[in-house]
Write a protein that holds these residues in place. Sequence first.
Motif, PDB file in Angstrom:
ATOM      1  N   GLU A 867       0.846  -1.195   0.000  1.00  0.00           N
ATOM      2  CA  GLU A 867       0.000   0.000   0.000  1.00  0.00           C
ATOM      3  C   GLU A 867       0.876   1.237   0.000  1.00  0.00           C
ATOM      4  OE1 GLU A 867      -2.155   0.968   3.545  1.00  0.00           O
ATOM      5  OE2 GLU A 867      -1.093  -0.565   4.699  1.00  0.00           O
ATOM      6  N   ILE A 868       0.331   2.290  -0.588  1.00  0.00           N
ATOM      7  CA  ILE A 868       1.101   3.530  -0.726  1.00  0.00           C
ATOM      8  C   ILE A 868       0.766   4.440   0.450  1.00  0.00           C
ATOM      9  CG2 ILE A 868       1.511   5.556  -2.176  1.00  0.00           C
ATOM     10  CD1 ILE A 868       0.712   3.871  -4.574  1.00  0.00           C
ATOM     11  N   PRO A 869       1.740   4.887   1.218  1.00  0.00           N
ATOM     12  CA  PRO A 869       1.485   5.759   2.366  1.00  0.00           C
ATOM     13  C   PRO A 869       0.920   7.112   1.913  1.00  0.00           C
ATOM     14  CG  PRO A 869       3.670   4.772   2.510  1.00  0.00           C
ATOM     15  CD  PRO A 869       3.162   4.497   1.139  1.00  0.00           C
ATOM     16  N   LEU A 870       0.331   7.822   2.878  1.00  0.00           N
ATOM     17  CA  LEU A 870      -0.263   9.134   2.630  1.00  0.00           C
ATOM     18  C   LEU A 870       0.788  10.124   2.133  1.00  0.00           C
ATOM     19  CD1 LEU A 870      -2.741  11.060   2.929  1.00  0.00           C
ATOM     20  CD2 LEU A 870      -1.899  11.559   5.239  1.00  0.00           C
ATOM     21  N   GLY A 871       0.447  10.848   1.070  1.00  0.00           N
ATOM     22  CA  GLY A 871       1.308  11.910   0.577  1.00  0.00           C
ATOM     23  C   GLY A 871       2.301  11.486  -0.473  1.00  0.00           C
ATOM     24  N   ILE A 872       2.508  10.188  -0.674  1.00  0.00           N
ATOM     25  CA  ILE A 872       3.505   9.706  -1.642  1.00  0.00           C
ATOM     26  C   ILE A 872       2.813   9.461  -2.981  1.00  0.00           C
ATOM     27  CG2 ILE A 872       5.039   7.796  -2.224  1.00  0.00           C
ATOM     28  CD1 ILE A 872       5.756   7.612   0.692  1.00  0.00           C
ATOM     29  N   SER A 873       3.392  10.011  -4.020  1.00  0.00           N
ATOM     30  CA  SER A 873       2.819   9.897  -5.353  1.00  0.00           C
ATOM     31  C   SER A 873       3.575   8.842  -6.153  1.00  0.00           C
ATOM     32  CB  SER A 873       2.887  11.256  -6.061  1.00  0.00           C
ATOM     33  OG  SER A 873       2.513  11.119  -7.409  1.00  0.00           O
ATOM     34  N   LYS A 874       2.865   7.863  -6.609  1.00  0.00           N
ATOM     35  CA  LYS A 874       3.473   6.837  -7.440  1.00  0.00           C
ATOM     36  C   LYS A 874       3.803   7.399  -8.819  1.00  0.00           C
ATOM     37  CE  LYS A 874       2.992   1.927  -8.488  1.00  0.00           C
ATOM     38  NZ  LYS A 874       2.132   0.731  -8.364  1.00  0.00           N
ATOM     39  N   VAL A 875       3.023   8.399  -9.254  1.00  0.00           N
ATOM     40  CA  VAL A 875       3.294   9.042 -10.543  1.00  0.00           C
ATOM     41  C   VAL A 875       4.643   9.729 -10.508  1.00  0.00           C
ATOM     42  CG1 VAL A 875       2.521  10.865 -12.099  1.00  0.00           C
ATOM     43  CG2 VAL A 875       0.856   9.296 -11.097  1.00  0.00           C
ATOM     44  N   ASN A 876       4.905  10.484  -9.427  1.00  0.00           N
ATOM     45  CA  ASN A 876       6.200  11.166  -9.314  1.00  0.00           C
ATOM     46  C   ASN A 876       7.340  10.153  -9.297  1.00  0.00           C
ATOM     47  OD1 ASN A 876       4.779  13.497  -9.226  1.00  0.00           O
ATOM     48  ND2 ASN A 876       5.179  13.969  -7.082  1.00  0.00           N
ATOM     49  N   THR A 877       7.119   9.031  -8.609  1.00  0.00           N
ATOM     50  CA  THR A 877       8.170   8.004  -8.516  1.00  0.00           C
ATOM     51  C   THR A 877       8.454   7.401  -9.888  1.00  0.00           C
ATOM     52  OG1 THR A 877       7.436   7.519  -6.266  1.00  0.00           O
ATOM     53  CG2 THR A 877       8.844   5.894  -7.355  1.00  0.00           C
TER      54      THR A 877
END
Length: 1121
Positions: A867-877
């Motif tokens: 799961e992706i934590p709050l505030g982290i963007s997978k798009v930016n990554t």
Amino acid sequence: MRAALTWRDRAEHCIYDLAFKPDGTQLIIAAGNRLLVYDTSDGTLIQPLKGHKDTVYCVAYAKDGKRFASGSADKSVIIWTSKLEGILKYTHNDSIQCVSYNPLTHQLASCSSSDFGLWSPEQKSVSKHKASSKITCCSWTNDGQYLALGMFNGVISIRNKNGDEKVKIDRTGAASSPVWSICWNPSRGSLCLFSSILVALEKYEIILLLAYLFFPLQIGKDRMLNFDPCCVSYFTKGEYILLGGSDKQVSLFTKDGVRLGTIGEQSSWVWTCKAKPDSNYVVMGCQDGTISFYQLIFSTVHGLYKDRYAYRDSMTDVIVQHLITEQKVRIKGRELVKKIAIYKNRLAIQMPEKILIYELYSDDSSDMYYRVKERIVKKFECNLLVVCSDHIILCQVCALKWVHSDLKIAVQIAGTKSWHLGGKLQWVMLWTEPNANSVAWNTQCEDMLCFSGGGYLNIKAGNFPVHQQKLQGFVVGYNGSKIFCLHVFSMSAVEVPQSAPMYQYLERKMFKEAYQIACLGVTDADWRELAMEALEGLEFETAKKAFTRIRDLRYLELISSIEERKKHGENLNELFLADVYAYQGKFHEAAKLYKKSGHESLALDMYSDLRMFDYAKDFLRSGDPKDTKMLIKKQADWAKNINEPKAAVEMYLSAGEHMKAIEISGDHGWVDMLIEIARKLDKAEREPLSKCAFYFKKLDNPGYAAETYMKVGDLKALVSLHVETHRWEEAFALSEKHPEFKDEVYVPYAQWLAENDRFEEAQKAFHKAGRQREAVRVLEQLTHNAVVESRFNDAAYYYWMLSMQCLDIAQEQKTEMLQKFHHFQQLAEVYHVYHYIQRYTEEPFSFHLPETLFNISRFLLHSLTKEIPLGISKVNTLFALAKQSKALGAYKLARHAYDKLQGLQVPARFQKSVELGSLTIRSKPFHDSEELVPLCYRCSTNNPLLNNLGNVCINCRQPFVFSASSYEVLHLVEFYLEEGITDEEAVSLIDLEAPRLNKSGNKWQEMMSDDAQRLRLNDSAVIIEDDDPFTAKLSFEQGGSEFVPVVVNRAVLQSMSRRDVLIKRWPKPLRWQFYRSLLPDASITMCPSCFQMFHTEDYELLVLQHNCCPFCRRRIDESNQ
């Protein structure tokens, strides 16, 4: 109505017409071939005017009074000035029959037998218009818009100002009825569209017509006369009509045509009659040359009963007026009203040939609607008409008026001005009053009457002297405090306060009679005087009623309390009177009565309540000390209320009321006074001392507050004082001596530190206070705020602090807290990495090498598998990974990243770059550069750049150890201890470092310092032989899907060199972690606080930049704890 002859004169010739000057001072008369000018005041002939050669038929005065005109049988019209000078003359083809001035434009209309002309001062010529018949009369409307012409053939023609015919009124049988006179109603003539017009026809009385543009409508009915009418005109603004003719008299009619009476009988025909402007005078001219000037006197016909007043209006109507509510109702009649009488619900109206009896529809006092009850068709002659419930009374000798027929009668003797008062059964002269013209009994008080005369109103009550005041008119009724006065034609209700008779009764202490008079109507001041006099006279019933009238609740309460005391048997009138005097402000008299009745305490309470302490002391003299102390206390209360606080404090202290003195001093901020009071008080008086300490603290004097608490021995309050004032050193010292106050000190201290952004210190304080959960909650909130505000580096730091906090708490709650520890450790590392991704995507310039960003992107992508934590963007990554992969030659990974981006919602600012990169990557080879492929140092397996298993080896499942700065895979392998070997024993075995054969070569040397653990290359060192026992432990079973850890025994530990081993010394309940370096030629540094691994060169550079560890922010000058 009667007519009084003012003056009379006789001319030599027949009077055909006359006209008044608008101001009424002069009268112009057409007599023979001359004009006669009279003074209307006394009938003096001012001047005869000669100008015509034949008989003058008509004369008219302009509305502005500047000129008048005359017309004659010599066919000429002469214009005269107000100075009686002729200025203009013009002629017609026939004799002039009538002339009339326009009231607004002063245009003159002159009518002859065959035509009529219109002349105005602005034009020189006269515009003439032919007529179909002989014109006998003419009249302008009041607004000057239309001219009515009466014809010999009975036709009425209405013309406009230009002479054009607008309306032609042709009545049936008009040829045999010439129109001799015509006149517009002055009150309605001001309307432009319609007006009423009055015509006098031969053998008919009067006809009222309505001219509405081109549609005439007769609104009056024809009435046959026994004479020929010669002249008609309106009287008093159109309310009445004057009519004269062959009957040798002038009659007065209503505007609706009801004959009212005769004004003056003459010896010959009356050819003309006019009313003097704005007056009640009438002049008439006769065929024999007689000129008669009459004054019309209208008598008042009215009746009064209580507040209902009936009077005659317009001679034929009766108006009933409610004098209190001002309501009016009109009873219309068609005959002259001669007498009116009203009583209760009855109303009697006498007419010439009958009497009508009316009654009210209902018994409601406000009902104003009457209906005919009975008609008495008979002619009566009387001087006074009286109506009763079932009878009417006709009086013919003297005026008789009574209210209570069974008590007394007031009679005015006929022919005198004296009124006499006598009884019913026998006449006894009580008193007589000269110069009285009217008298009336008070219908609500049998002992009161009023009479008027000589311009004064006289009110008499009982046997007291008469009270006089000025009054215009004469009284016709007396009801309560209202006297109904008739002045000229106006009835008014005069409110007369009954103060004078009331005071006459009060002087004789006749309180009940005075109350009856007051009920008729007096002022509030009079009511209060009555109430006070009755109260002092102990006439409580009358006083109670009077105070109720003025709504004085204070005195009503006094009377009620006295009545209650009397019911309980108390009968001391002196005590009652003393209470009355006290309420009235007669305090000294009240005190004397209190003392006389043996109630000195009541006098003392009175003086104290009134703040008359000097009088109280004089009254008390050498009394009981308790009374003296109580008096001082009351005086202090009074001083406080009148804003004399210092005097109040001194009095309270002398009376022993320390609390009140302290409160006043504290409220006014008198610290010196509080210090003096606190030091004088004994330590046993805890409440006053605590109050002093409270005010010291409130007034920002914590030192004196602490002194006071120490005097009382209240340590808990002293601790609270130090905490509230943030005097932490004193609070810590006190908690050291008294450990029971530890929570009261450290918990507020931690909260204060957290509020001031000193979170590490706050955590320590929470720990000292044993409040680990509070520390965790504070950090969780701070972490959440940092994530929401995109401060990911701070979020990583806070998560690391949270993990260490959970590890400290894990000693009590092992399972739950350890799970949180690992979770927070992972989040701290993820946010620490994402901080660089976020800076790369948001900021225009990057401070990291492409290889570093590439490694960071791969690490973060592999860490976000669940799961992706709050505030982290997978798009930016993915965006950062795609860009760096393409730049470094990892085209396969870049294509994968771009493909993933195509399935996500990409921000608009990246859209163009992503689309372009997705196209250009297709032109690149579908493989990655071998230089970028990570190597597993345990099994020497090259791992793909995109690892589905995450950050572990795809072959041996060994977790990779990354550098916390460049995120390259470090050459470290974690190993575990064999069961039964403790962490301390393992370290001691490694430190033994058993000797073994070495080959010549370089050797790594371990360097220890406070802030780091280093491996350094020593040129004189030897190379480890290939038969290293640890190397043998690295082998594992190929093809297994489970991770097989490296487990070492004591012999292997003893064979290891301390320089090759890095140890993460976690606090309990965690075990230590051991790592073996497999490349002695690469130096690795581990932070002793957060246990993150770095390449030594990277770590030293970061420390130089930040002066602390980039992950845990541990400063270099801090010792390892």
